[in-house]
Motif scaffolding. Sequence first.
Motif, PDB file in Angstrom:
ATOM      1  N   GLY A 164       1.824   4.028   1.579  1.00  0.00           N
ATOM      2  CA  GLY A 164       1.149   5.325   1.574  1.00  0.00           C
ATOM      3  C   GLY A 164       2.014   6.472   2.019  1.00  0.00           C
ATOM      4  O   GLY A 164       1.669   7.625   1.806  1.00  0.00           O
ATOM      5  N   ASP A 165       3.160   6.188   2.650  1.00  0.00           N
ATOM      6  CA  ASP A 165       4.006   7.264   3.156  1.00  0.00           C
ATOM      7  C   ASP A 165       4.346   8.230   2.044  1.00  0.00           C
ATOM      8  O   ASP A 165       4.904   7.842   1.028  1.00  0.00           O
ATOM      9  CB  ASP A 165       5.339   6.699   3.684  1.00  0.00           C
ATOM     10  CG  ASP A 165       5.232   6.244   5.125  1.00  0.00           C
ATOM     11  OD1 ASP A 165       4.096   6.172   5.624  1.00  0.00           O
ATOM     12  OD2 ASP A 165       6.277   5.951   5.733  1.00  0.00           O
TER      13      ASP A 165
ATOM     14  N   GLY B 275     -11.620   0.691   5.588  1.00  0.00           N
ATOM     15  CA  GLY B 275     -10.334   0.406   6.231  1.00  0.00           C
ATOM     16  C   GLY B 275     -10.183   1.076   7.585  1.00  0.00           C
ATOM     17  O   GLY B 275      -9.429   2.027   7.721  1.00  0.00           O
ATOM     18  N   GLU B 276     -10.893   0.557   8.573  1.00  0.00           N
ATOM     19  CA  GLU B 276     -10.733   1.091   9.928  1.00  0.00           C
ATOM     20  C   GLU B 276      -9.967   0.093  10.773  1.00  0.00           C
ATOM     21  O   GLU B 276     -10.283  -1.097  10.763  1.00  0.00           O
ATOM     22  CB  GLU B 276     -12.104   1.369  10.563  1.00  0.00           C
ATOM     23  CG  GLU B 276     -12.754   2.628  10.027  1.00  0.00           C
ATOM     24  CD  GLU B 276     -14.152   2.842  10.583  1.00  0.00           C
ATOM     25  OE1 GLU B 276     -14.666   1.959  11.291  1.00  0.00           O
ATOM     26  OE2 GLU B 276     -14.726   3.903  10.290  1.00  0.00           O
TER      27      GLU B 276
ATOM     28  N   CYS C  79      -9.003   7.827  10.074  1.00  0.00           N
ATOM     29  CA  CYS C  79     -10.287   7.199   9.747  1.00  0.00           C
ATOM     30  C   CYS C  79     -11.401   7.753  10.614  1.00  0.00           C
ATOM     31  O   CYS C  79     -12.569   7.593  10.304  1.00  0.00           O
ATOM     32  CB  CYS C  79     -10.189   5.688   9.857  1.00  0.00           C
ATOM     33  SG  CYS C  79     -10.230   5.069  11.541  1.00  0.00           S
TER      34      CYS C  79
ATOM     35  N   ASP D  79       0.833  -1.211   0.000  1.00  0.00           N
ATOM     36  CA  ASP D  79       0.000   0.000   0.000  1.00  0.00           C
ATOM     37  C   ASP D  79       0.865   1.259   0.000  1.00  0.00           C
ATOM     38  O   ASP D  79       0.448   2.292  -0.483  1.00  0.00           O
ATOM     39  CB  ASP D  79      -0.951  -0.004   1.201  1.00  0.00           C
ATOM     40  CG  ASP D  79      -2.046   1.049   1.041  1.00  0.00           C
ATOM     41  OD1 ASP D  79      -2.583   1.155  -0.069  1.00  0.00           O
ATOM     42  OD2 ASP D  79      -2.342   1.779   1.997  1.00  0.00           O
TER      43      ASP D  79
ATOM     44  N   GLY E  16      -7.113   4.152  -2.158  1.00  0.00           N
ATOM     45  CA  GLY E  16      -6.759   5.496  -1.728  1.00  0.00           C
ATOM     46  C   GLY E  16      -7.165   5.777  -0.303  1.00  0.00           C
ATOM     47  O   GLY E  16      -8.116   6.510  -0.063  1.00  0.00           O
ATOM     48  N   ALA E  17      -6.488   5.167   0.651  1.00  0.00           N
ATOM     49  CA  ALA E  17      -6.695   5.477   2.068  1.00  0.00           C
ATOM     50  C   ALA E  17      -5.391   5.157   2.774  1.00  0.00           C
ATOM     51  O   ALA E  17      -4.985   4.005   2.837  1.00  0.00           O
ATOM     52  CB  ALA E  17      -7.846   4.676   2.654  1.00  0.00           C
ATOM     53  N   PHE E  18      -4.740   6.201   3.291  1.00  0.00           N
ATOM     54  CA  PHE E  18      -3.436   6.040   3.925  1.00  0.00           C
ATOM     55  C   PHE E  18      -3.500   5.050   5.077  1.00  0.00           C
ATOM     56  O   PHE E  18      -2.607   4.233   5.269  1.00  0.00           O
ATOM     57  CB  PHE E  18      -2.955   7.408   4.423  1.00  0.00           C
ATOM     58  CG  PHE E  18      -1.693   7.373   5.227  1.00  0.00           C
ATOM     59  CD1 PHE E  18      -0.487   7.065   4.627  1.00  0.00           C
ATOM     60  CD2 PHE E  18      -1.708   7.659   6.585  1.00  0.00           C
ATOM     61  CE1 PHE E  18       0.684   7.040   5.373  1.00  0.00           C
ATOM     62  CE2 PHE E  18      -0.544   7.626   7.330  1.00  0.00           C
ATOM     63  CZ  PHE E  18       0.655   7.320   6.729  1.00  0.00           C
ATOM     64  N   VAL E  19      -4.594   5.089   5.832  1.00  0.00           N
ATOM     65  CA  VAL E  19      -4.709   4.257   7.030  1.00  0.00           C
ATOM     66  C   VAL E  19      -4.685   2.767   6.674  1.00  0.00           C
ATOM     67  O   VAL E  19      -4.376   1.915   7.500  1.00  0.00           O
ATOM     68  CB  VAL E  19      -5.974   4.642   7.838  1.00  0.00           C
ATOM     69  CG1 VAL E  19      -7.235   4.225   7.123  1.00  0.00           C
ATOM     70  CG2 VAL E  19      -5.932   4.068   9.247  1.00  0.00           C
ATOM     71  N   CYS E  20      -4.960   2.417   5.415  1.00  0.00           N
ATOM     72  CA  CYS E  20      -4.948   1.013   5.007  1.00  0.00           C
ATOM     73  C   CYS E  20      -3.547   0.410   5.005  1.00  0.00           C
ATOM     74  O   CYS E  20      -3.387  -0.790   4.804  1.00  0.00           O
ATOM     75  CB  CYS E  20      -5.596   0.835   3.643  1.00  0.00           C
ATOM     76  SG  CYS E  20      -7.377   1.014   3.733  1.00  0.00           S
TER      77      CYS E  20
ATOM     78  N   GLU F 208      -6.435  11.917   6.520  1.00  0.00           N
ATOM     79  CA  GLU F 208      -6.362  10.468   6.357  1.00  0.00           C
ATOM     80  C   GLU F 208      -6.803   9.698   7.591  1.00  0.00           C
ATOM     81  O   GLU F 208      -6.948   8.488   7.538  1.00  0.00           O
ATOM     82  CB  GLU F 208      -4.937  10.053   5.982  1.00  0.00           C
ATOM     83  CG  GLU F 208      -4.465  10.569   4.623  1.00  0.00           C
ATOM     84  CD  GLU F 208      -5.228   9.943   3.462  1.00  0.00           C
ATOM     85  OE1 GLU F 208      -5.919   8.930   3.670  1.00  0.00           O
ATOM     86  OE2 GLU F 208      -5.138  10.486   2.349  1.00  0.00           O
TER      87      GLU F 208
END
Lengths: 626, 161
Positions: free
Chosen positions: A220-221, A321-322, A485, A218, A302-306, A483
């Motif tokens: 996301g950084d 994605g929580e 959640c 993923d 498109g979700a950084f927390v994922c 980002e």
Amino acid sequence: MSRIAIKDLDRIKEKRQKEQKQFRAMVMICAGTGCVSAGSLSLYQQFNQQLKERGLDRQFLAVPTGCNGFCAQGPIVVVQPEGVFYQKVKEKDIPAIIDDHLLGGKPVDKLLYKDLDTKRLIPKMDDIRFFGKQMLIALRNRGIINPENIEDAIARGAYKSLSRALTQMQPAEVIEEIKKSAIRGRGGGGFPAGVKWESCYQASVKNNEKPYIVCNGDEGDPGAFMDRSIVEADPHAVIEGMAIGARAVGSSEGYVYIRKEYPLALKRLRKAINDARERGLLGKNILGTGFLFDIKIHQGAGAFVCGESTALMASMEGRVGEPRAKYVHNVEKGYRNRPTILNNVETWANIPVIIEKGADWFAGIGSGDVSKSPWDGSSGTKVFSLVGDIVNSGLVEVPMGITLREIIFEIGGGIPKGRTFKAVQTGGPSGGCLPASMLDMPVDFDKLTEVGSMMGSGGMIVMDDHTCMVDVAKYFISFLQDESCGKCAPCREGLILLNQILGKITRGEGQDGDIEMIEEICNAMEVGSLCGLGQTAPNPVLSTIRFFREEYIAHIKEKRCPAGICKSLITFTINDNCTGCSLCDVNCPANAISGEPKKMYTIDQDKCIQCGICYDVCKFEAVVVE
Amino acid sequence: MSCANCDQKKVDEIIRKWDSDNEYVIEMMQDIQDEFRHISIETLEQINKSTKVPLAELYHIATFYKAFSLEPRGKFEIQVCMGTACHVKGAGRVLDAFERELGITDGQTTGDKLFSIEGVRCLGCCSLAPVVTIGEDLYGEVQPSQVPRLLKKYKKLADDE
């Protein structure tokens, strides 16, 4: 395509090497995302066509490769086996490369890399400082193979370690080897992979459940692109690593969770999985040994927390994605509530090399003595994306324990445009900014955490003296606010508050006590947040307060942005360097600049919107920011 | 994209491609977003019928992930990378320039449905910062002063069609 048995691996390797030796030279054309955006795909097609038209295609071979890492110099072309490195190659340069170099034996000077200090041309890739200090393990095949050709990978030894793990090692031995190598997860947390694998194995035996193997792609950084590059350059390394993991814990199903923002990586990974399946390296009866393991892909949306492990698994199950609280670990109850091993792309790409060269070899590289516990050091290498205000920007793989100074000033060539180093940001939004006084610090998991930053996935963003550290802190906090959640209050509310206060400070509305309030909120977030996102979110703020407190004070007390970045606190003026060229006037979107050609121009402060375009376009350093 | 029936058929096709498997609703929605440049409530209802995933949850997914939009996006989607390297190199000013030139703000679409702009998280081309993608084209080292010229190029493309 025929299925490959164990004995075929060597045969394919020899055949392929023999084929390659028939060519007088191979022209490796970088086809990573960076070079592709600079036109390298049509460069490759043109090269191929011109070789064919001139009847030279039996003597020379053009090969599209994965990312070389030196993306700012793209499109990159390397002529092998001599290893001559060409940068910024255009289609019109092809005849010169063919005539002068391939046929004439003389490198094309104008395309060679020039050392900025010595001003000398450097023909060989290995002699360029950017490449010289690197040690390639995860990126071992970059620029050398065609990532879309499975036989190219096999010729470089791919799937040999898998065959060894399947026929010469028991599952417990594989786990032991990974444990002994002391490799720690490259995704950010730095948890020892071997320990994870062992716990997963034990949980699966205890509960009598088949475990899953998951690869986190993923990435996301912001500021990190090592995983994209690995998948684009060598997807089979990831597949082989996952298959070895599956052998170790008895899994038959694997998943790669990869960002949809990486279309090229997705395409190559899909092809690699299909090719591997077709050739009997995935699926049933792998390499004729009866072993079963297959890989599917899940696309991130498109979700950084994922990137957080529990959120990632929720997303893989088709949900939002929580994250969840982690008192029950993924190794026991992960994906679909079954034992799951999650490692990131770079970690998986390292696994085959550990099996091939042995745990002792791997543990010998890097920092600390890991013979007793993997927590005592950081073994192996790490890929960093060295970007921002730096001369040689790109992807570098170096042994753990190397100093920041070596990476930034020797490999990276220092700061461009005669400016000075101010800070380096590591660890993405969970990391921190380190000042010049920390440059001699060795880079490994523990040292970075000690000083309030972290390794993260390996982003290394260099900042020069034109960077405002309050603005950087605000940047990360507003990124994270976006980002988060929103499931737990400390993270959700804390980030909103931090963003408000930092916003006030950058607008010149800061007050006494703001810094203390920020620190208090950060403290609450660290102890109270549910997952890593909230717990580490204060790092960019706290580290900038710690190392650049005077900049916060200048904003709050003197209403001044020393770096000249915060819009509300700066003005643009024109000094007498102005030649009256009118370029600023032409480009000004606010019509704030007036004057007559050949005479000094002036900026109307009431109309100026601080967009900075005049500063960018002025060739005479006549626009001043204060 | 004109008749409602064909749209429905296309959506059904996409759902079938993912075997109506509720683990792959995110992938279905990605395909639908690519096809129609947005996800309508009717489409969500269609997914709900086939997969039995509650409508509320589908709505949650559609609003949680950045890739989805409930309103149609422009023909050319402009993404300005807001990664750290891009930020340090002035991506904020590039986004400002697009907003200024198009007269819309981050996340909006122009009245003629030609452009939408969005500041996005890292696109992973950090060596080329600041990075902008327009449709499938990627531009590196973008300066705010180049923005008007870039937009002109795509307007012309649309006119030529």
